[in-house]
Scaffold this motif. Structure first.
Motif, PDB file in Angstrom:
ATOM      1  N   ILE A   1     -32.963  17.733  38.908  1.00 43.14           N
ATOM      2  CA  ILE A   1     -33.974  18.787  39.025  1.00 43.14           C
ATOM      3  C   ILE A   1     -35.271  18.345  38.341  1.00 43.14           C
ATOM      4  O   ILE A   1     -36.371  18.535  38.864  1.00 43.14           O
ATOM      5  N   ILE A   2     -35.156  17.741  37.155  1.00 40.26           N
ATOM      6  CA  ILE A   2     -36.331  17.304  36.397  1.00 40.26           C
ATOM      7  C   ILE A   2     -37.109  16.236  37.162  1.00 40.26           C
ATOM      8  O   ILE A   2     -38.347  16.301  37.279  1.00 40.26           O
ATOM      9  N   ILE A   3     -36.402  15.258  37.707  1.00 35.40           N
ATOM     10  CA  ILE A   3     -37.071  14.183  38.452  1.00 35.40           C
ATOM     11  C   ILE A   3     -37.791  14.748  39.676  1.00 35.40           C
ATOM     12  O   ILE A   3     -38.929  14.361  39.993  1.00 35.40           O
ATOM     13  N   THR A   4     -37.137  15.700  40.363  1.00 40.40           N
ATOM     14  CA  THR A   4     -37.759  16.336  41.529  1.00 40.40           C
ATOM     15  C   THR A   4     -39.040  17.057  41.130  1.00 40.40           C
ATOM     16  O   THR A   4     -40.076  16.947  41.801  1.00 40.40           O
ATOM     17  N   GLY A   5     -38.975  17.822  40.025  1.00 36.71           N
ATOM     18  CA  GLY A   5     -40.158  18.547  39.562  1.00 36.71           C
ATOM     19  C   GLY A   5     -41.290  17.627  39.157  1.00 36.71           C
ATOM     20  O   GLY A   5     -42.460  17.882  39.480  1.00 36.71           O
TER      21      GLY A   5
END
Length: 491
Positions: free
Chosen positions: A191-195
């Motif tokens: 999720i963090i990498i996507t954001g």
């Protein structure tokens, strides 16, 4: 409760005394990394996938929301450091219950145990199990809400399966904790990498006017309740200090590793949420991670549901493991029936306490609005945390020469205590009913304490029935008394 029954180690078939190579006791099988996994795995349950909506609703500000997550992590870290001192000076398992008992006496300790027994532990466990079930079945119902009965049945199956595993082996339980902690961290890092990808490609419109919002004390307190709910579990390693290898070194080490890691991941995850979701979308989302997945991954959003389900599964395991040790310690102090202090003669697992924890959690699944119970116990929970920290300061004064392998600077517990008072007092004007119900639930334990614990001369028939039931269950489950440990009343 509290009846003194001296029962030998009995063979389940012949009734003869069992001869074991060494006294039965809880083994120190929890390593440093098991401890880190227990803290991280218990904290990272359903909260980070649900609480961001509550934090934003209370503040109506992206900037304030991110600040609340940062401060919640720092706040939890300060509390964990104080609990490191408590856990290495009062070395019994039991967490808040043990510390309040030692500092303020048996009645205060019993009331903390009573609230945990009646509301806190079974409710928390039921909520995480329900969240697990909701996310686990969501991929099969993409266009509608899953059937309520199927969710509760799957939640019950989750509780029963994990109880069976915990009864069979502590090492198996810790392996599950480590594996599922890894899975949930992978989900959050994804999720963090996507954001971050969205932010680096110029999607920063949701961060404009970031600090416009609500600043009323009651709203801020409610926002912190949601943030701190997601951090719940930072003190759970203190409930199993008797099973932690080299606790004087590994307890603070596990805290120093786990809490900064969780705080960084939580803050970055919320930045990722806001990179894709607007404030309106955040407010209208019951499960922010799923809404995030639908916008970011499209047809692959079902993977988010699976990872959240895995996260909650590990959370249920951690709560179950620590809850059973709390009730075991309460029984050893004669605050609960003696049966709960027994462990399996070979597996060294607290089977009666585990089964009791499972049964009370299953009972909570029958309540239609189990999440409403959170509002009733939140203030009591933080009051008990504040009492533990106040007890630490009192013990420093009363027992200045007692061994303290870890001693934090006095500024830390004082600041933490002030913050706890804020969390307890400021929501009262806006939610007096919740405060009243929480106080009534707590005080309902007073007559129970005097009737079931303090009353020494109970009727002979009552004592006979209690002893008979205990003996039958001991033979049936192959239980034995644990090797004697120092009681809290001896501190």
């Amino acid at each position: 409760m509290g009846s003194s029954v001296n029962i030998s180690n009995v063979d389940t078939d012949s009734g003869k005394i069992l001869h074991v190579d060494e006294p039965a006791k809880l083994k120190r099988k929890i390593t440093l990394w098991n401890g880190v996994a227990l803290i991280v795995g218990t904290i990272v349950g359903s909260g980070i996938f649900v609480s961001p909506t509550g934090v934003y609703e209370s503040s109506r500000s992206v900037g304030i929301s991110i600040g609340v997550w940062c401060l919640s992590g720092i706040f939890s870290m300060l509390g964990a450091l104080c609990y490191a001192e408590l856990g290495t000076s009062v070395t019994r398992s039991g967490g808040d219950y043990a510390y309040i008992y030692v500092a303020f006496g048996p009645l205060a300790g019993f009331l903390r145990l009573w609230v945990a027994l009646l509301i806190i532990r079974p409710t928390t466990q039921a909520i995480v199990a329900i969240t697990f079930a909701e996310y686990a079945v969501k991929p099969f119902f993409p266009e509608c809400a899953p059937p309520e009965n199927s969710i509760r049945l799957l939640a019950a199956a989750c509780l029963c399966l994990l109880t069976a595993i915990n009864c069979l082996s502590t090492r198996w339980a810790m392996t599950i904790q480590s594996v599922f902690t890894t899975a949930k961290l992978v989900a959050l890092v994804t999720i963090i990498i996507t954001g971050l990808f969205y932010i680096l490609t110029g999607h920063t419109e949701n961060f404009s006017n970031a600090f416009e919002g609500k600043y009323e004390p009651a709203d801020l307190a409610l926002s912190f309740y949601w943030g701190l709910f997601a951090f719940g579990g930072w003190n759970y390693l203190n409930f199993v200090t008797e099973e932690l290898q080299d606790p004087f070194r590994n307890l603070p080490r596990a805290i120093w590793i786990a809490l900064p890691l969780v705080t960084i991941i939580y803050v970055l995850a919320n930045v990722a949420y806001f990179s894709i979701l607007s404030g309106v979308e955040m407010e209208s989302s019951y499960a922010v991670a799923l809404t995030f997945g639908l916008k970011a991954y499209g047809s692959l959003a079902w993977l988010v549901s699976i990872f959240v389900a895995l996260s909650c599964f590990g959370g249920v395991n951690g709560i179950l493991f620590t809850s059973s040790r709390l009730f075991l310690t309460g029984s050893q102090e004669k605050h609960l029936p003696e049966l709960f202090s027994f462990i399996h003669v070979k597996r060294n697992t607290p089977i009666p306490s585990l089964i009791f924890t499972c049964v009370t959690s299953l009972a909570m699944l029958l309540i239609s609005d189990v999440k409403q119970l959170i509002n009733y116990y939140s203030q009591i929970l933080w009051f008990s945390v504040a009492a533990s920290i106040a007890g630490m300061l009192i013990l420093r004064y009363k027992q200045p020469d007692s061994p303290r392998p870890i001693r934090v600077n006095s500024v830390i517990p004082i600041l933490f205590l002030i913050a706890c008072v804020f969390l307890v007092i400021f929501p009262i004007p806006s939610n007096p009913k919740n405060t009243l119900v929480g106080v009534m639930i707590t005080l309902s334990g007073v007559p129970v304490y005097y009737l079931c614990v303090k009353w020494d001369h109970k009727p002979a028939r009552y004592t006979h029935v209690a002893e008979s039931i205990t003996r039958v269950l001991q033979r049936l489950l192959e239980l034995t008394t644990q090797e004697t440990t120092q009681r809290l009343s001896d501190k």
